[in-house]
Design a protein around this motif. Structure first.
Motif, PDB file in Angstrom:
ATOM      1  N   HIS A  77       0.788  -1.279   0.068  1.00 50.62           N
ATOM      2  CA  HIS A  77      -0.026   0.208  -0.079  1.00 50.62           C
ATOM      3  C   HIS A  77       0.864   1.115   0.068  1.00 50.62           C
ATOM      4  O   HIS A  77       2.142   1.260  -0.021  1.00 50.62           O
ATOM      5  N   SER A  78       0.439   2.504  -0.180  1.00 54.05           N
ATOM      6  CA  SER A  78       1.197   3.687  -0.171  1.00 54.05           C
ATOM      7  C   SER A  78       0.263   4.411   1.063  1.00 54.05           C
ATOM      8  O   SER A  78      -0.564   4.479   1.332  1.00 54.05           O
ATOM      9  N   SER A  79       1.404   5.210   1.637  1.00 52.39           N
ATOM     10  CA  SER A  79       0.933   6.168   2.534  1.00 52.39           C
ATOM     11  C   SER A  79       0.279   7.337   1.987  1.00 52.39           C
ATOM     12  O   SER A  79      -0.098   8.182   2.733  1.00 52.39           O
ATOM     13  N   LYS A  80       0.275   7.428   0.582  1.00 53.07           N
ATOM     14  CA  LYS A  80      -0.089   8.669  -0.065  1.00 53.07           C
ATOM     15  C   LYS A  80      -1.442   8.285  -0.672  1.00 53.07           C
ATOM     16  O   LYS A  80      -1.906   7.075  -0.752  1.00 53.07           O
ATOM     17  N   ASP A  81      -2.376   9.225  -0.889  1.00 55.53           N
ATOM     18  CA  ASP A  81      -3.634   9.160  -1.299  1.00 55.53           C
ATOM     19  C   ASP A  81      -3.698   9.204  -2.882  1.00 55.53           C
ATOM     20  O   ASP A  81      -3.937  10.385  -3.554  1.00 55.53           O
ATOM     21  N   VAL A  82      -3.253   7.969  -3.452  1.00 60.53           N
ATOM     22  CA  VAL A  82      -2.953   7.950  -5.210  1.00 60.53           C
ATOM     23  C   VAL A  82      -4.050   7.220  -5.707  1.00 60.53           C
ATOM     24  O   VAL A  82      -4.373   6.136  -4.753  1.00 60.53           O
ATOM     25  N   ASN A  83      -4.427   7.538  -6.810  1.00 60.56           N
ATOM     26  CA  ASN A  83      -5.423   6.668  -7.646  1.00 60.56           C
ATOM     27  C   ASN A  83      -4.662   6.531  -8.846  1.00 60.56           C
ATOM     28  O   ASN A  83      -3.971   7.255  -9.334  1.00 60.56           O
ATOM     29  N   GLY A  84      -5.043   5.346  -9.397  1.00 60.73           N
ATOM     30  CA  GLY A  84      -4.676   5.113 -10.906  1.00 60.73           C
ATOM     31  C   GLY A  84      -4.376   3.659 -11.226  1.00 60.73           C
ATOM     32  O   GLY A  84      -4.926   2.532 -10.460  1.00 60.73           O
ATOM     33  N   TYR A  85      -3.635   3.291 -12.096  1.00 60.96           N
ATOM     34  CA  TYR A  85      -3.339   2.050 -12.567  1.00 60.96           C
ATOM     35  C   TYR A  85      -2.102   1.474 -12.879  1.00 60.96           C
ATOM     36  O   TYR A  85      -1.287   2.388 -13.106  1.00 60.96           O
ATOM     37  N   VAL A  86      -1.475   0.216 -12.551  1.00 59.48           N
ATOM     38  CA  VAL A  86      -0.063   0.218 -12.541  1.00 59.48           C
ATOM     39  C   VAL A  86      -0.337  -1.026 -13.255  1.00 59.48           C
ATOM     40  O   VAL A  86      -0.753  -2.289 -13.066  1.00 59.48           O
ATOM     41  N   THR A  87       0.083  -1.026 -14.681  1.00 58.81           N
ATOM     42  CA  THR A  87       0.300  -2.445 -15.421  1.00 58.81           C
ATOM     43  C   THR A  87       1.626  -2.994 -15.467  1.00 58.81           C
ATOM     44  O   THR A  87       2.661  -2.303 -15.891  1.00 58.81           O
ATOM     45  N   ILE A  88       1.939  -4.236 -15.109  1.00 57.26           N
ATOM     46  CA  ILE A  88       3.060  -4.824 -15.322  1.00 57.26           C
ATOM     47  C   ILE A  88       2.860  -5.976 -16.580  1.00 57.26           C
ATOM     48  O   ILE A  88       2.034  -6.737 -16.595  1.00 57.26           O
ATOM     49  N   ARG A  89       3.647  -5.971 -17.513  1.00 55.22           N
ATOM     50  CA  ARG A  89       3.628  -6.783 -18.593  1.00 55.22           C
ATOM     51  C   ARG A  89       5.011  -7.477 -18.667  1.00 55.22           C
ATOM     52  O   ARG A  89       6.255  -7.014 -18.514  1.00 55.22           O
ATOM     53  N   PHE A  90       4.962  -8.790 -18.894  1.00 56.25           N
ATOM     54  CA  PHE A  90       6.234  -9.528 -19.024  1.00 56.25           C
ATOM     55  C   PHE A  90       5.865 -10.975 -19.962  1.00 56.25           C
ATOM     56  O   PHE A  90       5.028 -11.198 -20.519  1.00 56.25           O
ATOM     57  N   VAL A  91       7.116 -11.529 -20.026  1.00 63.31           N
ATOM     58  CA  VAL A  91       7.200 -12.885 -21.000  1.00 63.31           C
ATOM     59  C   VAL A  91       7.093 -14.096 -20.092  1.00 63.31           C
ATOM     60  O   VAL A  91       7.653 -14.059 -19.127  1.00 63.31           O
ATOM     61  N   VAL A  92       6.282 -15.005 -20.262  1.00 67.95           N
ATOM     62  CA  VAL A  92       6.599 -16.233 -19.596  1.00 67.95           C
ATOM     63  C   VAL A  92       6.858 -17.327 -20.926  1.00 67.95           C
ATOM     64  O   VAL A  92       6.565 -17.448 -21.638  1.00 67.95           O
ATOM     65  N   ASN A  93       8.230 -17.980 -20.406  1.00 71.03           N
ATOM     66  CA  ASN A  93       8.841 -18.673 -21.146  1.00 71.03           C
ATOM     67  C   ASN A  93       8.340 -20.088 -21.163  1.00 71.03           C
ATOM     68  O   ASN A  93       7.323 -20.487 -20.324  1.00 71.03           O
ATOM     69  N   CYS A  94       8.644 -21.137 -22.049  1.00 72.11           N
ATOM     70  CA  CYS A  94       8.171 -22.397 -22.215  1.00 72.11           C
ATOM     71  C   CYS A  94       8.323 -23.389 -20.981  1.00 72.11           C
ATOM     72  O   CYS A  94       7.713 -24.325 -20.861  1.00 72.11           O
ATOM     73  N   GLU A  95       9.146 -22.748 -20.030  1.00 66.33           N
ATOM     74  CA  GLU A  95       9.412 -23.359 -18.734  1.00 66.33           C
ATOM     75  C   GLU A  95       8.402 -22.938 -17.428  1.00 66.33           C
ATOM     76  O   GLU A  95       8.514 -23.492 -16.567  1.00 66.33           O
ATOM     77  N   GLY A  96       7.701 -21.906 -18.165  1.00 68.82           N
ATOM     78  CA  GLY A  96       6.794 -21.396 -16.848  1.00 68.82           C
ATOM     79  C   GLY A  96       7.682 -20.076 -16.255  1.00 68.82           C
ATOM     80  O   GLY A  96       6.859 -19.783 -15.037  1.00 68.82           O
ATOM     81  N   LYS A  97       8.694 -19.744 -16.582  1.00 66.12           N
ATOM     82  CA  LYS A  97       9.372 -18.802 -15.874  1.00 66.12           C
ATOM     83  C   LYS A  97       9.112 -17.525 -16.413  1.00 66.12           C
ATOM     84  O   LYS A  97       8.902 -17.218 -17.625  1.00 66.12           O
ATOM     85  N   SER A  98       9.095 -16.287 -15.533  1.00 67.22           N
ATOM     86  CA  SER A  98       8.684 -15.072 -16.224  1.00 67.22           C
ATOM     87  C   SER A  98       9.952 -13.929 -16.102  1.00 67.22           C
ATOM     88  O   SER A  98      10.655 -14.207 -15.140  1.00 67.22           O
ATOM     89  N   GLY A  99       9.758 -13.252 -17.184  1.00 66.56           N
ATOM     90  CA  GLY A  99      10.987 -12.177 -17.015  1.00 66.56           C
ATOM     91  C   GLY A  99      10.801 -11.340 -18.176  1.00 66.56           C
ATOM     92  O   GLY A  99       9.590 -10.933 -18.763  1.00 66.56           O
ATOM     93  N   LYS A 113      -4.382   2.093  -2.058  1.00 66.50           N
ATOM     94  CA  LYS A 113      -4.399   0.713  -1.977  1.00 66.50           C
ATOM     95  C   LYS A 113      -4.739  -0.107  -3.231  1.00 66.50           C
ATOM     96  O   LYS A 113      -5.500   0.520  -3.991  1.00 66.50           O
ATOM     97  N   VAL A 114      -4.396  -1.191  -3.513  1.00 72.58           N
ATOM     98  CA  VAL A 114      -4.754  -1.971  -4.706  1.00 72.58           C
ATOM     99  C   VAL A 114      -6.341  -2.624  -4.559  1.00 72.58           C
ATOM    100  O   VAL A 114      -6.476  -3.184  -3.504  1.00 72.58           O
ATOM    101  N   SER A 115      -7.190  -2.134  -5.079  1.00 71.58           N
ATOM    102  CA  SER A 115      -8.770  -2.347  -5.022  1.00 71.58           C
ATOM    103  C   SER A 115      -8.723  -3.722  -5.951  1.00 71.58           C
ATOM    104  O   SER A 115     -10.103  -4.271  -5.692  1.00 71.58           O
ATOM    105  N   GLU A 116      -7.886  -3.734  -7.098  1.00 72.69           N
ATOM    106  CA  GLU A 116      -8.512  -4.651  -7.926  1.00 72.69           C
ATOM    107  C   GLU A 116      -7.202  -5.215  -8.809  1.00 72.69           C
ATOM    108  O   GLU A 116      -6.446  -4.665  -9.110  1.00 72.69           O
ATOM    109  N   ILE A 117      -7.115  -6.519  -9.130  1.00 72.83           N
ATOM    110  CA  ILE A 117      -6.119  -6.932  -9.852  1.00 72.83           C
ATOM    111  C   ILE A 117      -6.830  -7.497 -11.249  1.00 72.83           C
ATOM    112  O   ILE A 117      -7.600  -8.450 -11.072  1.00 72.83           O
ATOM    113  N   LEU A 118      -6.439  -7.106 -12.454  1.00 68.78           N
ATOM    114  CA  LEU A 118      -7.012  -7.557 -13.719  1.00 68.78           C
ATOM    115  C   LEU A 118      -6.078  -8.183 -14.381  1.00 68.78           C
ATOM    116  O   LEU A 118      -4.913  -8.044 -14.440  1.00 68.78           O
TER     117      LEU A 118
END
Length: 171
Positions: free
Chosen positions: A85-107, A165-170
Motif C-alpha cells: 500500500h501507499s501512505s499517499k492518497d494516490v489513484n490510478g493503474y499500474v500495469t506490469i507486462r512480462f514474458v512467460v517462457n516455455c518453462e513457466g518462468k517469467s522475465g 491501496k490495490v482495489s483490484e487486479i486485472l
C-alpha cells in the motif's frame, strides 16, 4: 457542378494519406514486442524462440483466463498476504507486462503507470516498486502450448489503485 465540387473537396483528404515508409521500419514485427534490455532484465531469463520467431500475446493460443496454477484466485490469495500500500492518497493503474517462457518462468518485466483518467503518470515509487517485486515473485505460471509445442507468451497484470491501496487486479 456538384460532382466537381465534391471531388475538389476529396482530393486534399486523399493527398494527405500518404504512408511514411521510414516510420514503418522502426516498429517490431509484431506490435507490442518487448526487446531484452541488459540494463533492466535478468540475464538468466531465457526466451526459447527460434530465429525470427516471437512471443505470443496473452490472448493467443485458445486458452482462456490467466495461465497460473490456482488461476487468478491464487494470485489474489498471495497478494492479500502482502502489505502492499501507499501512505499517499494516490489513484490510478499500474500495469506490469512480462514474458512467460516455455518453462513457466517469467522475465522481461515492463511497467506502465496511469492516473485514474488513463493518462501516463508517475505514482508513488514505493508502491510501484512493491507491486513490481510482487509480480516478479509470482512463480506459478503455466507454460502455454500452441500446436503441441510449448511457447513463450506475454502476460500482464493491471493493479487498480484507490486511495493508496490495490482495489483490484486485472485481467
Amino acid at each position: 457542378m456538384k460532382n466537381a465540387l465534391f471531388l475538389l473537396f476529396l482530393i486534399p483528404l486523399f493527398s494527405n494519406c500518404q504512408t511514411d515508409k521510414t516510420a514503418v521500419s522502426k516498429y517490431p514485427a509484431h506490435v507490442g514486442n518487448v526487446e531484452w534490455d541488459k540494463k533492466l532484465d535478468d540475464p538468466n531469463f531465457k526466451k526459447y524462440l527460434s530465429e525470427g520467431s516471437y512471443s505470443y500475446q496473452y490472448y493467443s493460443g485458445g486458452s482462456s483466463g490467466i495461465q497460473y496454477k490456482g488461476e487468478k484466485l491464487e494470485i489474489l490469495r498471495k497478494f492479500e498476504k502482502e502489505n502492499i500500500h501507499s501512505s499517499k492518497d494516490v489513484n490510478g493503474y499500474v500495469t506490469i507486462r512480462f514474458v512467460v517462457n516455455c518453462e513457466g518462468k517469467s522475465g522481461i518485466f515492463r511497467m506502465k503507470q496511469m492516473d485514474e483518467n488513463y493518462k501516463e503518470t508517475q505514482l508513488d515509487s514505493k508502491l510501484t516498486s512493491q507491486i513490481l517485486s510482487f509480480s516478479k515473485n509470482l512463480n506459478g505460471w503455466i507454460p502455454k502450448e500452441i500446436d503441441g509445442k510449448k511457447v513463450d507468451y506475454y502476460q500482464y497484470l493491471t493493479y487498480k489503485i484507490e486511495h493508496g491501496k490495490v482495489s483490484e487486479i486485472l485481467p
